[in-house]
Design a protein around this motif. Structure first.
Motif, PDB file in Angstrom:
ATOM      1  N   ILE A  37      -5.524  -3.803  -5.096  1.00  0.00           N
ATOM      2  CA  ILE A  37      -5.721  -4.698  -3.951  1.00  0.00           C
ATOM      3  C   ILE A  37      -6.898  -5.635  -4.218  1.00  0.00           C
ATOM      4  O   ILE A  37      -6.811  -6.842  -3.975  1.00  0.00           O
ATOM      5  N   LEU A  38      -7.982  -5.088  -4.750  1.00  0.00           N
ATOM      6  CA  LEU A  38      -9.145  -5.931  -5.057  1.00  0.00           C
ATOM      7  C   LEU A  38      -8.834  -6.938  -6.155  1.00  0.00           C
ATOM      8  O   LEU A  38      -9.240  -8.103  -6.079  1.00  0.00           O
ATOM      9  N   GLN A  39      -8.091  -6.521  -7.164  1.00  0.00           N
ATOM     10  CA  GLN A  39      -7.717  -7.434  -8.249  1.00  0.00           C
ATOM     11  C   GLN A  39      -6.780  -8.528  -7.745  1.00  0.00           C
ATOM     12  O   GLN A  39      -6.936  -9.697  -8.103  1.00  0.00           O
ATOM     13  N   LEU A  40      -5.817  -8.164  -6.912  1.00  0.00           N
ATOM     14  CA  LEU A  40      -4.902  -9.154  -6.342  1.00  0.00           C
ATOM     15  C   LEU A  40      -5.678 -10.133  -5.456  1.00  0.00           C
ATOM     16  O   LEU A  40      -5.449 -11.345  -5.518  1.00  0.00           O
ATOM     17  N   THR A  41      -6.595  -9.621  -4.655  1.00  0.00           N
ATOM     18  CA  THR A  41      -7.404 -10.486  -3.804  1.00  0.00           C
ATOM     19  C   THR A  41      -8.198 -11.478  -4.650  1.00  0.00           C
ATOM     20  O   THR A  41      -8.237 -12.673  -4.340  1.00  0.00           O
ATOM     21  N   ALA A  42      -8.803 -11.001  -5.718  1.00  0.00           N
ATOM     22  CA  ALA A  42      -9.572 -11.887  -6.609  1.00  0.00           C
ATOM     23  C   ALA A  42      -8.660 -12.945  -7.216  1.00  0.00           C
ATOM     24  O   ALA A  42      -9.033 -14.123  -7.324  1.00  0.00           O
ATOM     25  N   ARG A  43      -7.453 -12.562  -7.595  1.00  0.00           N
ATOM     26  CA  ARG A  43      -6.490 -13.521  -8.164  1.00  0.00           C
ATOM     27  C   ARG A  43      -6.114 -14.591  -7.145  1.00  0.00           C
ATOM     28  O   ARG A  43      -6.048 -15.781  -7.456  1.00  0.00           O
ATOM     29  N   LEU A  44      -5.873 -14.188  -5.900  1.00  0.00           N
ATOM     30  CA  LEU A  44      -5.522 -15.142  -4.846  1.00  0.00           C
ATOM     31  C   LEU A  44      -6.696 -16.068  -4.533  1.00  0.00           C
ATOM     32  O   LEU A  44      -6.509 -17.269  -4.351  1.00  0.00           O
ATOM     33  N   GLU A  45      -7.898 -15.517  -4.485  1.00  0.00           N
ATOM     34  CA  GLU A  45      -9.081 -16.337  -4.224  1.00  0.00           C
ATOM     35  C   GLU A  45      -9.268 -17.375  -5.333  1.00  0.00           C
ATOM     36  O   GLU A  45      -9.570 -18.534  -5.059  1.00  0.00           O
ATOM     37  N   PHE A 105      -9.682  -7.557   5.494  1.00  0.00           N
ATOM     38  CA  PHE A 105      -9.096  -6.456   4.726  1.00  0.00           C
ATOM     39  C   PHE A 105      -8.559  -5.418   5.711  1.00  0.00           C
ATOM     40  O   PHE A 105      -9.150  -4.372   5.931  1.00  0.00           O
ATOM     41  N   THR A 106      -7.433  -5.749   6.334  1.00  0.00           N
ATOM     42  CA  THR A 106      -6.810  -4.866   7.309  1.00  0.00           C
ATOM     43  C   THR A 106      -5.435  -4.443   6.803  1.00  0.00           C
ATOM     44  O   THR A 106      -4.804  -5.172   6.023  1.00  0.00           O
ATOM     45  N   PRO A 107      -4.955  -3.298   7.245  1.00  0.00           N
ATOM     46  CA  PRO A 107      -3.608  -2.872   6.845  1.00  0.00           C
ATOM     47  C   PRO A 107      -2.538  -3.907   7.225  1.00  0.00           C
ATOM     48  O   PRO A 107      -1.576  -4.099   6.489  1.00  0.00           O
ATOM     49  N   GLU A 108      -2.735  -4.594   8.346  1.00  0.00           N
ATOM     50  CA  GLU A 108      -1.750  -5.588   8.782  1.00  0.00           C
ATOM     51  C   GLU A 108      -1.634  -6.730   7.779  1.00  0.00           C
ATOM     52  O   GLU A 108      -0.534  -7.216   7.513  1.00  0.00           O
ATOM     53  N   ASN A 109      -2.737  -7.192   7.208  1.00  0.00           N
ATOM     54  CA  ASN A 109      -2.710  -8.306   6.264  1.00  0.00           C
ATOM     55  C   ASN A 109      -2.194  -7.898   4.893  1.00  0.00           C
ATOM     56  O   ASN A 109      -1.703  -8.738   4.146  1.00  0.00           O
ATOM     57  N   PHE A 110      -2.308  -6.613   4.551  1.00  0.00           N
ATOM     58  CA  PHE A 110      -1.942  -6.152   3.215  1.00  0.00           C
ATOM     59  C   PHE A 110      -0.770  -5.173   3.232  1.00  0.00           C
ATOM     60  O   PHE A 110      -0.490  -4.524   2.235  1.00  0.00           O
ATOM     61  N   ILE A 156       4.312  -7.751   1.043  1.00  0.00           N
ATOM     62  CA  ILE A 156       4.144  -9.042   0.371  1.00  0.00           C
ATOM     63  C   ILE A 156       4.222 -10.165   1.401  1.00  0.00           C
ATOM     64  O   ILE A 156       3.439 -11.112   1.357  1.00  0.00           O
ATOM     65  N   GLY A 157       5.145 -10.076   2.335  1.00  0.00           N
ATOM     66  CA  GLY A 157       5.299 -11.111   3.358  1.00  0.00           C
ATOM     67  C   GLY A 157       4.072 -11.241   4.241  1.00  0.00           C
ATOM     68  O   GLY A 157       3.636 -12.347   4.560  1.00  0.00           O
ATOM     69  N   ALA A 158       3.487 -10.111   4.637  1.00  0.00           N
ATOM     70  CA  ALA A 158       2.285 -10.145   5.480  1.00  0.00           C
ATOM     71  C   ALA A 158       1.126 -10.800   4.738  1.00  0.00           C
ATOM     72  O   ALA A 158       0.420 -11.646   5.298  1.00  0.00           O
ATOM     73  N   LEU A 159       0.954 -10.449   3.468  1.00  0.00           N
ATOM     74  CA  LEU A 159      -0.126 -11.047   2.692  1.00  0.00           C
ATOM     75  C   LEU A 159       0.135 -12.526   2.448  1.00  0.00           C
ATOM     76  O   LEU A 159      -0.776 -13.344   2.521  1.00  0.00           O
ATOM     77  N   LEU A 176       0.822  -1.208   0.000  1.00  0.00           N
ATOM     78  CA  LEU A 176       0.000   0.000   0.000  1.00  0.00           C
ATOM     79  C   LEU A 176       0.859   1.262   0.000  1.00  0.00           C
ATOM     80  O   LEU A 176       0.603   2.189  -0.751  1.00  0.00           O
ATOM     81  N   GLU A 177       1.853   1.284   0.831  1.00  0.00           N
ATOM     82  CA  GLU A 177       2.766   2.410   0.915  1.00  0.00           C
ATOM     83  C   GLU A 177       3.620   2.429  -0.355  1.00  0.00           C
ATOM     84  O   GLU A 177       3.930   1.396  -0.921  1.00  0.00           O
TER      85      GLU A 177
END
Length: 90
Positions: free
Chosen positions: A47-55, A67-72, A75-78, A37-38
């Motif tokens: 973020i929404l497109q990446l989430t859809a790809r992962l799902e 959908f929290t800043p900690e999870n996103f 790359i390591g956190a996600l 994000l930063e």
């Protein structure tokens, strides 16, 4: 698949997505500490497109409350979030 193997697989999907993302800055260094994000690696649509790809890739759904800043944040956190979700579902 081992946890480390699963994390590597998730990490690869995220990096592949970022490499192709139009919103990612040119020359973006991709490692576990890369901010999502930063610094503009991804915008809100990214973020929404990446989430859809992962799902799609891993057959799970990201819950609204996840959908929290900690999870996103990076790359390591996600990667850790997705791998943990997959281990719970297994």
């Amino acid at each position: 698949m081992t946890v480390k193997g699963r994390e590597l697989e998730v990490f690869s999907v995220i990096c592949d997505f970022l490499s192709a993302a139009a919103s990612a800055p040119p020359g973006l260094k991709l490692d576990h500490d890369t901010p999502l994000l930063e610094d503009g690696a991804l915008d809100s649509l990214g973020i929404l497109q990446l989430t859809a790809r992962l799902e799609e890739a891993f057959g799970f759904q990201v819950a609204d409350e996840d959908f929290t800043p900690e999870n996103f944040e990076t790359i390591g956190a996600l990667t850790r979030y997705v791998a943990a979700r997959l281990n719970v579902a297994a």
